[in-house]
Design a protein around this motif. Structure first.
Motif, PDB file in Angstrom:
ATOM      1  N   SER A 113       0.427  -0.882  -0.091  1.00  0.00           N
ATOM      2  CA  SER A 113      -0.204  -0.033  -0.666  1.00  0.00           C
ATOM      3  C   SER A 113       1.188   1.222  -0.076  1.00  0.00           C
ATOM      4  CB  SER A 113      -0.789  -0.078   1.237  1.00  0.00           C
ATOM      5  OG  SER A 113      -1.843  -1.439   1.092  1.00  0.00           O
ATOM      6  N   VAL A 114       0.518   2.894  -0.444  1.00  0.00           N
ATOM      7  CA  VAL A 114       1.057   3.512  -0.614  1.00  0.00           C
ATOM      8  C   VAL A 114      -0.171   5.115  -0.287  1.00  0.00           C
ATOM      9  CG1 VAL A 114       1.952   5.121  -2.239  1.00  0.00           C
ATOM     10  CG2 VAL A 114       2.295   2.805  -2.470  1.00  0.00           C
ATOM     11  N   PHE A 123       3.929  -5.543   3.035  1.00  0.00           N
ATOM     12  CA  PHE A 123       5.863  -5.177   2.935  1.00  0.00           C
ATOM     13  C   PHE A 123       6.280  -5.929   4.158  1.00  0.00           C
ATOM     14  CE2 PHE A 123      10.319  -3.534   3.269  1.00  0.00           C
ATOM     15  CZ  PHE A 123      10.447  -4.291   1.921  1.00  0.00           C
ATOM     16  N   THR A 124       6.446  -7.607   3.973  1.00  0.00           N
ATOM     17  CA  THR A 124       7.184  -8.205   4.776  1.00  0.00           C
ATOM     18  C   THR A 124       8.234  -8.867   4.272  1.00  0.00           C
ATOM     19  OG1 THR A 124       6.286 -10.115   3.490  1.00  0.00           O
ATOM     20  CG2 THR A 124       5.222  -9.736   5.103  1.00  0.00           C
ATOM     21  N   ASP A 162      19.156  -3.998   5.189  1.00  0.00           N
ATOM     22  CA  ASP A 162      17.431  -3.178   6.057  1.00  0.00           C
ATOM     23  C   ASP A 162      16.889  -2.130   4.609  1.00  0.00           C
ATOM     24  OD1 ASP A 162      18.207  -4.232   8.920  1.00  0.00           O
ATOM     25  OD2 ASP A 162      18.728  -2.531   8.987  1.00  0.00           O
ATOM     26  N   TYR A 163      15.595  -2.829   4.401  1.00  0.00           N
ATOM     27  CA  TYR A 163      14.615  -2.011   3.606  1.00  0.00           C
ATOM     28  C   TYR A 163      13.296  -1.070   4.195  1.00  0.00           C
ATOM     29  CZ  TYR A 163      17.794  -4.129   0.904  1.00  0.00           C
ATOM     30  OH  TYR A 163      18.967  -4.989   0.096  1.00  0.00           O
ATOM     31  N   VAL A 171      12.391  -3.424   7.057  1.00  0.00           N
ATOM     32  CA  VAL A 171      12.372  -5.290   7.703  1.00  0.00           C
ATOM     33  C   VAL A 171      13.829  -5.610   7.047  1.00  0.00           C
ATOM     34  CG1 VAL A 171      10.398  -5.371   6.701  1.00  0.00           C
ATOM     35  CG2 VAL A 171      11.927  -5.754   4.571  1.00  0.00           C
ATOM     36  N   HIS A 172      14.243  -6.229   7.136  1.00  0.00           N
ATOM     37  CA  HIS A 172      15.720  -7.131   6.894  1.00  0.00           C
ATOM     38  C   HIS A 172      15.825  -8.472   6.120  1.00  0.00           C
ATOM     39  CE1 HIS A 172      20.247  -7.455   7.666  1.00  0.00           C
ATOM     40  NE2 HIS A 172      19.599  -8.793   8.540  1.00  0.00           N
ATOM     41  N   VAL A 173      16.386  -8.152   5.142  1.00  0.00           N
ATOM     42  CA  VAL A 173      16.698  -9.211   4.642  1.00  0.00           C
ATOM     43  C   VAL A 173      18.358  -9.870   4.578  1.00  0.00           C
ATOM     44  CG1 VAL A 173      17.090 -10.152   1.713  1.00  0.00           C
ATOM     45  CG2 VAL A 173      14.974  -8.660   2.743  1.00  0.00           C
TER      46      VAL A 173
END
Length: 694
Positions: free
Chosen positions: A345-346, A355-356, A410-411, A428-430
Motif C-alpha cells: 500500500s502507498v 511489506f514483509t 534493511d529496507y 524489514v531485514h533481508v
C-alpha cells in the motif's frame, strides 16, 4: 491497457484463425472420409500443440526473470528480433498459401490416414504448433514492450476467442470470409507492428550493451510531449514509437517498413493463377471442406472393436503433459523462480502496508495507491536513504509494478504525496543475499544550489566576453574588413558554443543568435535566418560587408539582450545534470554530421567548444557525482581527454579540417569517442535526479 492490447489482439485473431482453419479442415476431411473415430487423434495433436505453446511462454517468462537486468534486456531484445523474423515469414507464407490451404491439408491427412494414428497426431500437432509458438513468442514480446502482461494477454484472449467463434461459424457455413483479403489486411497491420517490435528489440540490445548507440538519440520529444499522455501511450502501444528513440531504432524501423511493406504490397498485386482444382475465389477453405463433410454419412462405419492394451486416455494425457514437464525442468534448472508479487500500500496512513521480509534476489512489488492523492514511492535503505527503486506519479486507486534486486540488509518504503510530508514504513531485514541492486543516494533540490550558482557565474562571465567579441565582429564588418570578420566570427561563435547553449538554455535568444535555416520557407535567404550561422553563410559565400552589417547589428543587440536577461531567467536546477549529456548529444547530431556548416568548415572547432562547456558542468557537479559513483569522474576524465586529443588533431594552424574532409578512420574515431563519452555520461542525470526521498 487497450492500446497495449491491440497488437496482441491482432496476432491472436490472425494466428488463431490460421490454426482454427487448419483444425476445421482436418476435422472436415476426416468426416468426409467416414473416419470420425480418428477425431480424438486430431484433438490430441491440437492439445499437445497448445500445451507446448503455453509451456514455451512459461519458459520465456521465468527464465528471463532469473537473469540480471542487462541480461534480461539482451535476452528480450534478441527474442524480439526472432519474433519479427517469425511474423515476417508467417505473413508472406500465408499471403502465398491462403488460396490452396485446404488442398494441402487434405493431402497431408490422406497420407497420415494411410500411415497410422501417430502420423495423424503429428500432422495436427505440427500444423497447430507452429502457429502457437509464433503466438506465444509475439505475445511475450509485446508484454515486454508494454511493461505489463495484463493488456497483451487480454488482447490475445479476445482475439483467440473471436478466431474460435469465427472458425466454428465457417465450419457450420453460417459465415463467409474472403481469406485472401483478410490475410492481406491483417498482414499489412502486422508488418507495421513488427517494425515497432524491431525498434524496441534493438533498443533493448543497446541498453543491454550488445549494440552501441544507446544514447545517440535521433528523436527526443521528452521536453515537449508528455510520454504518459493518452495519445503518446496509444502511439507507443500500437506502433512502439516513443518520445525518445535512437538513430538505430529510427533507421531500422524505416528500413524494415519500407522494404517489407513494399515487397508485401508488390506480391499482392502480382497475378496468381489458381490451380485447376482450386475454387475461383479465395473464399473460406474450411467452409468448402465442411460442405463436403456434411454430404458424408452421419454415422461411422461399424468397425469391430479391437482389444486395447492400454487405456484410451493414456497417450493423449502423456502427449499433452510432456511439454509442461519439460518446461518445468528447464525453469527449475535455470533457477527461474519468480516470486508472487506482493501488493504494498502507498498512502500517508498505510505506507508500506503488506511489506514483509522478502527473499533475497530480484523481487517484484505491486504498488497500490490506497490514498486520495497522487504519490511518489521509494524503496530505500533507512540508514542513509539510498534509493533502490521508485515510482513517480502513482495516481489514487492505481497499481504499478516496481522491480528491485535485494541483498542482505534493511529496507523500507517512503511515500510522498503531492504537497505532503514524507512517510516512512517500518523497515524489514533481508538475509542471505549476495547481490544487491544499485542504490542511488537521493538528492534534494538544495544540493544543486551551489553548483547552479557556480555555473551561472561561469555563463555570466562568458556572456560578457561574447558581447565584446560580437562588437568587434560588428566593427570589422562596418569597416569592410571581411578577412578580420571571418577570424573574429570564429572566435565569437566558439565563445558562444562553450556556454552550453543546448536544448533552449537561453530560451528564445538561442534561436536568434545561433538558429539554423532548417524549416524556414526561404532557407538561407529567409528574413528570419539570423545570428552566427547567417553571418557564416554570407562571409563564406562572397556577400559584401554592407549586406552583412545589419545582421551583425542584430546579433550584437540579441547578445546584449541575453546578457541582461540571463540573471533573471528561470533555470530549473534539475536541468543542470541533463546539460552534461545534452550538449554533446547536440554535438553528435549537428556538428559531427556537418549539419550546421554554412561554409566555414569549423564544426570540429565548435565540437571542441561544446566539450569545454561540458567540462565546466562536470567541474561544478563533480563532488555530487563522486559521492554517488566514486569511479565515474575518472572514467569521464579519460573519455574527455581522448576526445579532446582527437579534435585537436583536426586543427591545422589557424584552420580546421571540415568534417566532410576527414578521412573515414579519423571520423569514425571521433564519432566513437563522442559516443563512448555519451555512454559514460548517461548515468549522471539519474544519479543527480532530485528525489523527495531525501
Amino acid at each position: 491497457m487497450w492500446d497495449d492490447a491491440f497488437p496482441s489482439f491482432l496476432i491472436g485473431l490472425r494466428e488463431g484463425l490460421e490454426a482454427g482453419l487448419v483444425v476445421s479442415i482436418l476435422v472436415a476431411t476426416l468426416v468426409r472420409a467416414d473416419q470420425k473415430s480418428r477425431l480424438p487423434q486430431v484433438w490430441t495433436g491440437v492439445l499437445a500443440a497448445v500445451a507446448l505453446s503455453l509451456s514455451f511462454g512459461a519458459v520465456l517468462t521465468f527464465t528471463a526473470h532469473s537473469l540480471p537486468t542487462t541480461a534480461q534486456e539482451a535476452f528480450g531484445g534478441s527474442l524480439s528480433i526472432v519474433a519479427v523474423a517469425f511474423v515476417t515469414v508467417m505473413v508472406f507464407w500465408m499471403r502465398r498459401n491462403a488460396r490452396n490451404l485446404s488442398g494441402e491439408i487434405r493431402e497431408k491427412v490422406d497420407a497420415a490416414l494411410a500411415v497410422g494414428a501417430g502420423m495423424l497426431v503429428l500432422t495436427s500437432f505440427l500444423a497447430v504448433g507452429r502457429e502457437g509458438l509464433e503466438t506465444a513468442l509475439f505475445i511475450w514480446t509485446t508484454a515486454q514492450t508494454a511493461g505489463s502482461s495484463t493488456g497483451p494477454l487480454l488482447g490475445a484472449a479476445v482475439g483467440l476467442v473471436l478466431a474460435a467463434v469465427g472458425c466454428w461459424a465457417l465450419y457450420r457455413r453460417v459465415l463467409r470470409i474472403n481469406l485472401t483479403r483478410f490475410f492481406s489486411w491483417t498482414g499489412a497491420g502486422l508488418i507495421v507492428i513488427a517494425a515497432g517490435v524491431l525498434g524496441y528489440g534493438l533498443r533493448d540490445l543497446q541498453e543491454g550493451g550488445v549494440l552501441p548507440g544507446a544514447h545517440s538519440f535521433a528523436v527526443d520529444l521528452g521536453g515537449s510531449v508528455d510520454a504518459n499522455s493518452w495519445y503518446a501511450t496509444l502511439v507507443q502501444g500500437v506502433f512502439n514509437l516513443t518520445t525518445q528513440m535512437t538513430w538505430l531504432q529510427i533507421l531500422a524501423y524505416g528500413a524494415y517498413l519500407a522494404i517489407v511493406m513494399t515487397l508485401f504490397v508488390r506480391g499482392l498485386r502480382m497475378p496468381k493463377p489458381a490451380p485447376a482444382s482450386a475454387p475461383a475465389s479465395a473464399e473460406v477453405t474450411a467452409a468448402t471442406a465442411a460442405a463436403s463433410a456434411t454430404a458424408a454419412p452421419e454415422t461411422d462405419a461399424k468397425v469391430a472393436a479391437a482389444p486395447r492394451a492400454r487405456p484410451r486416455w493414456l497417450i493423449p494425457t502423456a502427449v499433452v503433459a510432456l511439454p509442461a514437464v519439460v518446461a518445468g525442468a528447464v525453469i527449475a534448472s535455470s533457477g527461474g523462480k519468480q516470486a508472487v508479487a506482493a501488493t504494498v500500500s502507498v498512502s500517508p496512513t498505510a505506507c508500506g502496508q503488506g511489506f514483509t521480509a522478502p527473499e533475497p534476489g530480484q523481487q517484484t512489488f505491486q504498488m497500490r495507491n490506497t490514498g486520495k492523492a497522487t504519490s511518489e514511492v521509494y524503496l530505500i535503505d533507512p540508514t542513509d536513504n539510498a534509493v533502490y527503486g521508485e515510482i513517480e506519479g502513482l495516481a489514487p486507486g492505481t497499481t504499478r509494478t516496481l522491480t528491485a534486486t535485494l541483498g542482505s540488509g534493511d529496507y523500507a518504503w517512503r511515500c510522498v504525496t503531492t504537497g505532503g510530508t514524507p512517510v516512512t514504513s517500518p523497515s524489514v531485514h533481508v538475509t542471505g543475499g549476495t547481490t544487491t541492486g544499485t542504490a542511488v543516494l537521493p538528492l534534494a533540490a538544495g544540493d544543486l544550489d551551489a553548483p547552479l550558482a557556480a555555473y551561472k557565474a561561469y555563463v555570466s562571465t562568458g556572456l560578457a566576453t561574447l558581447a565584446a567579441d560580437t562588437r568587434t565582429l560588428q566593427a570589422d564588418l562596418h569597416a569592410g574588413n571581411l578577412t578580420a570578420a571571418r577570424t573574429q566570427w570564429l572566435a565569437a561563435h566558439l565563445q558562444y558554443a562553450s556556454l552550453g547553449a543546448a536544448y533552449g538554455t537561453f530560451a528564445d535568444y538561442d534561436k536568434k543568435i545561433n538558429g539554423r535555416p532548417d524549416g524556414l520557407p526561404g532557407g538561407v535567404h529567409d528574413k528570419d535566418f539570423t545570428g552566427f550561422h547567417r553571418l557564416e553563410y554570407g562571409l563564406w559565400h562572397g556577400e559584401p560587408a554592407q549586406n552583412l552589417s545589419p545582421v551583425a547589428d542584430a546579433l550584437v543587440a540579441d547578445v546584449t539582450g541575453l546578457q541582461k536577461a540571463f540573471p533573471t531567467q528561470d533555470f530549473d536546477p534539475a536541468d543542470l545534470p541533463l546539460r552534461t549529456h545534452e550538449i554533446l548529444e547536440n554535438t553528435l547530431q549537428f556538428e559531427l554530421t556537418a549539419d550546421t556548416d554554412q561554409g566555414s568548415g569549423s564544426n570540429l572547432a565548435t565540437a571542441q567548444a561544446n566539450l569545454a562547456g561540458t567540462r565546466e558542468l562536470l567541474t561544478v557537479l563533480r563532488p555530487l557525482i563522486a559521492k554517488r559513483s566514486p569511479t565515474l569522474p575518472a572514467t569521464v576524465d579519460t573519455d574527455t581527454a581522448r576526445l579532446a586529443g582527437l579534435l585537436a588533431g583536426a586543427h591545422q594552424g589557424p584552420a580546421w579540417i571540415p568534417v566532410q574532409q576527414l578521412d573515414p578512420t579519423n571520423r569514425a574515431r571521433i564519432n566513437g569517442a563522442t559516443g563512448q563519452l555519451l555512454e559514460d555520461l548517461a548515468p549522471i542525470p539519474d544519479l543527480l535526479e532530485i528525489r523527495k526521498a531525501a
